[in-house]
Write a protein that holds these residues in place. Structure first.
Motif, PDB file in Angstrom:
ATOM      1  N   GLY A  73       6.714   2.910  17.568  1.00  0.00           N
ATOM      2  CA  GLY A  73       7.366   1.663  17.198  1.00  0.00           C
ATOM      3  C   GLY A  73       6.483   0.651  16.495  1.00  0.00           C
ATOM      4  O   GLY A  73       6.954  -0.423  16.107  1.00  0.00           O
ATOM      5  N   PHE A  74       5.212   0.975  16.326  1.00  0.00           N
ATOM      6  CA  PHE A  74       4.295   0.056  15.654  1.00  0.00           C
ATOM      7  C   PHE A  74       4.694  -0.150  14.191  1.00  0.00           C
ATOM      8  O   PHE A  74       5.184   0.771  13.528  1.00  0.00           O
ATOM      9  N   GLU A  75       4.459  -1.376  13.727  1.00  0.00           N
ATOM     10  CA  GLU A  75       4.466  -1.645  12.285  1.00  0.00           C
ATOM     11  C   GLU A  75       3.012  -1.835  11.883  1.00  0.00           C
ATOM     12  O   GLU A  75       2.300  -2.662  12.472  1.00  0.00           O
ATOM     13  N   ILE A  76       2.568  -1.043  10.896  1.00  0.00           N
ATOM     14  CA  ILE A  76       1.155  -1.017  10.513  1.00  0.00           C
ATOM     15  C   ILE A  76       1.019  -1.286   9.024  1.00  0.00           C
ATOM     16  O   ILE A  76       1.791  -0.759   8.214  1.00  0.00           O
ATOM     17  N   ALA A  77       0.026  -2.108   8.663  1.00  0.00           N
ATOM     18  CA  ALA A  77      -0.295  -2.359   7.260  1.00  0.00           C
ATOM     19  C   ALA A  77      -1.596  -1.662   6.909  1.00  0.00           C
ATOM     20  O   ALA A  77      -2.563  -1.699   7.679  1.00  0.00           O
ATOM     21  N   LEU A  78      -1.621  -1.012   5.767  1.00  0.00           N
ATOM     22  CA  LEU A  78      -2.838  -0.378   5.255  1.00  0.00           C
ATOM     23  C   LEU A  78      -3.359  -1.195   4.085  1.00  0.00           C
ATOM     24  O   LEU A  78      -2.623  -1.486   3.136  1.00  0.00           O
ATOM     25  N   ILE A  79      -4.632  -1.596   4.165  1.00  0.00           N
ATOM     26  CA  ILE A  79      -5.267  -2.303   3.054  1.00  0.00           C
ATOM     27  C   ILE A  79      -6.580  -1.600   2.710  1.00  0.00           C
ATOM     28  O   ILE A  79      -7.145  -0.873   3.527  1.00  0.00           O
ATOM     29  N   SER A  80      -7.064  -1.823   1.491  1.00  0.00           N
ATOM     30  CA  SER A  80      -8.390  -1.335   1.097  1.00  0.00           C
ATOM     31  C   SER A  80      -9.277  -2.551   0.858  1.00  0.00           C
ATOM     32  O   SER A  80      -8.836  -3.687   0.987  1.00  0.00           O
ATOM     33  N   ASP A  81     -10.532  -2.297   0.500  1.00  0.00           N
ATOM     34  CA  ASP A  81     -11.441  -3.424   0.264  1.00  0.00           C
ATOM     35  C   ASP A  81     -10.949  -4.310  -0.878  1.00  0.00           C
ATOM     36  O   ASP A  81     -11.156  -5.523  -0.869  1.00  0.00           O
ATOM     37  N   ALA A  82     -10.315  -3.705  -1.869  1.00  0.00           N
ATOM     38  CA  ALA A  82      -9.812  -4.462  -3.018  1.00  0.00           C
ATOM     39  C   ALA A  82      -8.790  -3.617  -3.756  1.00  0.00           C
ATOM     40  O   ALA A  82      -8.982  -2.410  -3.926  1.00  0.00           O
ATOM     41  N   GLY A  83      -7.710  -4.246  -4.184  1.00  0.00           N
ATOM     42  CA  GLY A  83      -6.703  -3.539  -4.974  1.00  0.00           C
ATOM     43  C   GLY A  83      -5.653  -2.864  -4.113  1.00  0.00           C
ATOM     44  O   GLY A  83      -5.439  -3.207  -2.955  1.00  0.00           O
ATOM     45  N   THR A  84      -4.994  -1.875  -4.695  1.00  0.00           N
ATOM     46  CA  THR A  84      -3.897  -1.175  -4.037  1.00  0.00           C
ATOM     47  C   THR A  84      -4.400   0.089  -3.358  1.00  0.00           C
ATOM     48  O   THR A  84      -5.004   0.944  -4.011  1.00  0.00           O
ATOM     49  N   PRO A  85      -4.176   0.238  -2.050  1.00  0.00           N
ATOM     50  CA  PRO A  85      -4.593   1.462  -1.363  1.00  0.00           C
ATOM     51  C   PRO A  85      -4.028   2.710  -2.035  1.00  0.00           C
ATOM     52  O   PRO A  85      -2.946   2.679  -2.618  1.00  0.00           O
ATOM     53  N   ALA A  86      -4.781   3.802  -1.930  1.00  0.00           N
ATOM     54  CA  ALA A  86      -4.442   5.117  -2.482  1.00  0.00           C
ATOM     55  C   ALA A  86      -4.746   5.233  -3.970  1.00  0.00           C
ATOM     56  O   ALA A  86      -4.713   6.332  -4.525  1.00  0.00           O
ATOM     57  N   ILE A  87      -5.059   4.127  -4.654  1.00  0.00           N
ATOM     58  CA  ILE A  87      -5.511   4.194  -6.049  1.00  0.00           C
ATOM     59  C   ILE A  87      -7.040   4.231  -6.015  1.00  0.00           C
ATOM     60  O   ILE A  87      -7.695   3.201  -5.907  1.00  0.00           O
ATOM     61  N   SER A  88      -7.601   5.440  -6.046  1.00  0.00           N
ATOM     62  CA  SER A  88      -9.053   5.657  -5.901  1.00  0.00           C
ATOM     63  C   SER A  88      -9.584   5.096  -4.582  1.00  0.00           C
ATOM     64  O   SER A  88     -10.745   4.702  -4.489  1.00  0.00           O
ATOM     65  N   ASP A  89      -8.738   5.029  -3.574  1.00  0.00           N
ATOM     66  CA  ASP A  89      -9.079   4.565  -2.233  1.00  0.00           C
ATOM     67  C   ASP A  89      -8.242   5.360  -1.235  1.00  0.00           C
ATOM     68  O   ASP A  89      -7.237   5.976  -1.612  1.00  0.00           O
ATOM     69  N   PRO A  90      -8.614   5.338   0.064  1.00  0.00           N
ATOM     70  CA  PRO A  90      -7.805   6.039   1.057  1.00  0.00           C
ATOM     71  C   PRO A  90      -6.364   5.526   1.089  1.00  0.00           C
ATOM     72  O   PRO A  90      -6.107   4.354   0.834  1.00  0.00           O
ATOM     73  N   GLY A  91      -5.443   6.398   1.419  1.00  0.00           N
ATOM     74  CA  GLY A  91      -4.039   6.000   1.513  1.00  0.00           C
ATOM     75  C   GLY A  91      -3.076   7.151   1.308  1.00  0.00           C
ATOM     76  O   GLY A  91      -2.005   7.196   1.918  1.00  0.00           O
ATOM     77  N   PHE A  92      -3.457   8.096   0.461  1.00  0.00           N
ATOM     78  CA  PHE A  92      -2.563   9.205   0.160  1.00  0.00           C
ATOM     79  C   PHE A  92      -2.235  10.043   1.393  1.00  0.00           C
ATOM     80  O   PHE A  92      -1.078  10.377   1.656  1.00  0.00           O
ATOM     81  N   LEU A  93      -3.255  10.407   2.176  1.00  0.00           N
ATOM     82  CA  LEU A  93      -3.046  11.266   3.337  1.00  0.00           C
ATOM     83  C   LEU A  93      -2.068  10.639   4.324  1.00  0.00           C
ATOM     84  O   LEU A  93      -1.165  11.313   4.831  1.00  0.00           O
ATOM     85  N   LEU A  94      -2.249   9.351   4.605  1.00  0.00           N
ATOM     86  CA  LEU A  94      -1.394   8.665   5.561  1.00  0.00           C
ATOM     87  C   LEU A  94       0.033   8.542   5.036  1.00  0.00           C
ATOM     88  O   LEU A  94       1.001   8.767   5.773  1.00  0.00           O
ATOM     89  N   THR A  95       0.172   8.207   3.766  1.00  0.00           N
ATOM     90  CA  THR A  95       1.503   8.098   3.170  1.00  0.00           C
ATOM     91  C   THR A  95       2.225   9.442   3.211  1.00  0.00           C
ATOM     92  O   THR A  95       3.400   9.530   3.588  1.00  0.00           O
ATOM     93  N   ARG A  96       1.521  10.505   2.855  1.00  0.00           N
ATOM     94  CA  ARG A  96       2.113  11.840   2.877  1.00  0.00           C
ATOM     95  C   ARG A  96       2.557  12.233   4.285  1.00  0.00           C
ATOM     96  O   ARG A  96       3.645  12.800   4.479  1.00  0.00           O
ATOM     97  N   ALA A  97       1.717  11.917   5.281  1.00  0.00           N
ATOM     98  CA  ALA A  97       2.059  12.248   6.662  1.00  0.00           C
ATOM     99  C   ALA A  97       3.287  11.474   7.128  1.00  0.00           C
ATOM    100  O   ALA A  97       4.150  12.016   7.824  1.00  0.00           O
ATOM    101  N   CYS A  98       3.382  10.202   6.723  1.00  0.00           N
ATOM    102  CA  CYS A  98       4.553   9.390   7.086  1.00  0.00           C
ATOM    103  C   CYS A  98       5.826   9.963   6.459  1.00  0.00           C
ATOM    104  O   CYS A  98       6.870  10.045   7.111  1.00  0.00           O
ATOM    105  N   VAL A  99       5.736  10.359   5.205  1.00  0.00           N
ATOM    106  CA  VAL A  99       6.891  10.952   4.522  1.00  0.00           C
ATOM    107  C   VAL A  99       7.324  12.224   5.241  1.00  0.00           C
ATOM    108  O   VAL A  99       8.518  12.463   5.479  1.00  0.00           O
TER     109      VAL A  99
END
Length: 221
Positions: A73-99
């Protein structure tokens, strides 16, 4: 139960959106690439949401735990150090797993470095390809040879200490007269964009100290 992908400023803190701030305040947990870097951002906007480290060195290890939190039931936000996560930063794996687990994912629009660099380059931006960082060693020359034949505008990310090597290789594989644009320190005090041929920019940067993250935009063949 939802994962929010939240872009953060690439330099100027005023580039964060009102929606990003409200989302980061409302979620149960923020996954941050570097909690020290993101801590400064959260403090600036008086965001007290708990943070957890999530980066390229631990994302495989803790992925299942994050998915379980979301399922509970958690709502979670993913951020990177700068910019949009998953664009040359972590994020793809988590998004894929959620899908895969049918967990809702919402990506907010916001800052990313390659868009202003591309638009500001003066090169055609109706059709382009984003390559991110080139391979460091294996496959680098093969990739450059393929890109040399690309007819669309090409966008690359590069680090300061590799800029001259990359410019030398662009001269070699693309030709010294290929038009390029180099943007660095985007949105910051010393933001700079230089345009010219590959040889002209190699001559300039081989004599100048370079700082900041770099976006290279190369005209198509």
């Amino acid at each position: 139960m939802k994962l929010f992908i939240v872009p953060t400023p690439i330099g100027n803190l005023e580039d964060i959106t009102l929606r990003a701030i409200s989302t980061l305040k409302s979620v149960d947990l923020i996954l941050a690439e570097d909690t020290r870097t993101s801590g400064k951002l959260l403090k600036h906007f008086e965001i007290s949401t708990p943070m957890q480290s999530y980066h390229m060195h631990n994302e495989h290890k803790i992925l299942d735990r994050i998915i379980e939190k979301l399922k509970s039931g958690f709502e979670i936000a993913l951020i990177s150090d700068a910019g949009t996560p998953a664009i040359s930063d972590p994020g793809f794996l988590l998004t894929r797993a959620c899908v895969a687990e049918q967990i809702p994912v919402e990506c907010l629009p916001g800052a990313t470095a390659f868009v202003p660099a591309l638009v500001n380059s003066g090169l055609p931006n109706d059709r382009f390809i984003f390559e991110g960082f080139l391979p460091i060693k294996k496959g680098r020359q093969t990739r450059l040879k393929l890109l040399a034949e690309e007819e669309r505008t090409i966008v690359l990310y590069e680090s300061p200490h590799k800029l001259n090597k990359t410019l030398e290789q662009i001269c070699l594989f693309f030709g010294e007269d290929r038009q390029i644009s180099i943007s660095r320190e985007l949105t910051k005090l010393f933001e700079e964009t230089r345009r010219g041929t590959a040889k002209e920019l190699l001559d300039h940067y081989s004599k100048a100290a370079v700082k900041g993250e770099i976006v290279i935009v190369i005209s198509g063949r």
